[in-house]
Design a protein around this motif. Sequence first.
Motif, short mmCIF file in Angstrom:
data_model
loop_
_atom_site.label_atom_id
_atom_site.label_comp_id
_atom_site.label_asym_id
_atom_site.label_seq_id
_atom_site.Cartn_x
_atom_site.Cartn_y
_atom_site.Cartn_z
N THR A 1 -113.03 -24.01 -87.36
CA THR A 1 -112.93 -22.75 -86.20
C THR A 1 -111.37 -22.58 -85.84
OG1 THR A 1 -115.23 -23.76 -85.51
CG2 THR A 1 -114.24 -22.47 -83.93
N ALA A 2 -111.05 -23.63 -85.54
CA ALA A 2 -109.59 -23.49 -84.96
C ALA A 2 -108.72 -22.93 -86.05
CB ALA A 2 -109.04 -25.05 -84.73
N ARG A 3 -108.81 -23.11 -87.15
CA ARG A 3 -108.02 -22.54 -88.24
C ARG A 3 -108.24 -20.95 -88.25
NH1 ARG A 3 -106.15 -24.48 -93.59
NH2 ARG A 3 -105.25 -26.35 -93.10
N GLN A 4 -109.71 -20.47 -87.90
CA GLN A 4 -110.06 -19.22 -87.85
C GLN A 4 -109.47 -18.38 -86.55
OE1 GLN A 4 -111.89 -17.32 -89.91
NE2 GLN A 4 -111.87 -15.45 -88.84
N ALA A 5 -109.34 -19.22 -85.45
CA ALA A 5 -108.80 -18.49 -84.35
C ALA A 5 -107.22 -18.31 -84.68
CB ALA A 5 -108.93 -19.21 -83.28
#
Length: 506
Positions: free
Chosen positions: A416-420
């Motif tokens: 999720t963090a990488r997506q952001a």
Amino acid sequence: MSYAKVFSVGLVGVTGHLVEVEADLAPGLPAVVISGLPDSALHEARDRVRAAIVNSGQRWPNRRITLNLLPATMPKYGSAFDLAIAAAVLGGSGELPLVPLDGVVILGELGLDGTVRPVRGVLPMVAAAARAGRDRVIVPVENAAEAAVIPGVRVRAVDTLHRLVCFVRDGDPLIEPPATPPPPAVDGPDLSEVAGQALGRRALEVAAAGGHHLALLGPPGAGKTMLAERLPSILPELDDAAALEVTALHSIAGLLPPGGRLLRRPPFQAPHHTATVPSLVGGGSGLARPGAVSLAHRGVLFLDEAPEFSKGALEALRQPLEHGRIQLARSGGGTEYPARSQLVLAANPCPCAKPAGDAYCECSPLARRRYLGRLSGPLLDRIDVQVKLLPVRAAELMEAATASESSATVAARVATARQAAAVRWAPVGRRLNAEIPGPHLRQPPWRLPARDTAELRGRLDSGAVSARGFDRIIRLAWTIADLDGRTRPQREDVLEAIQLRTGEGA
Ligand SMILES: [Zn+2]
């Protein structure tokens, strides 16, 4: 007919290119001339091919044989052209009508007795054949499963030159590749096995989410290796392009696990501190073997007891760390392999490796500084996350035994963090916070308000943090915000980033 042509594939770095193998047989003194930038292994091909043809019960043409490998300007390494050369010679001499091999790409090394031996790099070679619009390949039987990984190509295998001859002459069947077995259950090391170590686990998660290099400093028993080995388990799976590239590198190294499938998990490489420079960066005769830095491409390169690596070895890591690829000098031109990995290094606080404050450790403060000083410069400068770990205490162990999160849980937050981050940096063509240049983060619209960076600026003014360290801490703060679902870092994120960078609380 005194001319014949067949197809094979040569590798330039990790990329395959179609090669035409021509044979021309002319009257005159019996001789074999090979042209087209051959390396020494290719010269030896002449002797191997001749013996293999004779020992397969075929006639060796006693004429002047010219072998030409095109494109001539492309350097060619290794022994994978043997089988194609043998087919071209037999075709050119009229022994073998080559019509069934029209448009077929042929790969394989020959033994003197006519057996076909496996070669390294079959996967990227077959991928190149497919790209060039060739949909049929013949490979050594040991490489058949690997070749079959590439979709859209009909793979057939041979174990001897004799089998190829029988196929061409009489239409006898070739060997079919084995059916792909089901993928093995993933049961690598899992974060749930790491008890306690809240700081170490957090550092690992932040490193994974932002793509930051990581240094774990601490005495033996602090769990540095346990943590490092589990970094791949919280990284996202490789996408198609990365999986192909990673699998190709392992194919060229001859290190693909049997069964034949794309490597989908980020690789983990942990070279020993006695590793030679070639084993780290790659080398060797013929087709260059990728070293640990390339086998860790898109994965994790773990240097345990990092200060114990030789100065030359640490120096050799500088180029791949900076450029994400490694240049190897070869006869007839250089070879370049990708080498973009996440570095994790672990170090004891002192050369004797006894716990800090231990009665037996007699290392002077100077000796301790000098020991870690070996890492400065090429390596430590590039590492965003540097944490000091303490040995896990018994109480922590008991308390944490049931509470440790699994890799899957952490991996979901990382994804999720990488997506952001990927969405935020898409306009500047980057994906990970670790890739963002420092000046970029100090300018609008990304500059953080002064109230959130007061402590950090104080450390910069006092000299406790360098200008480069300042940028690294800001980068980490973005990753922490991404992990915790905030659109911008706040003061608390900057404070945690300071801790993850300097190993101290703010
Ligand atoms: Zn010591």
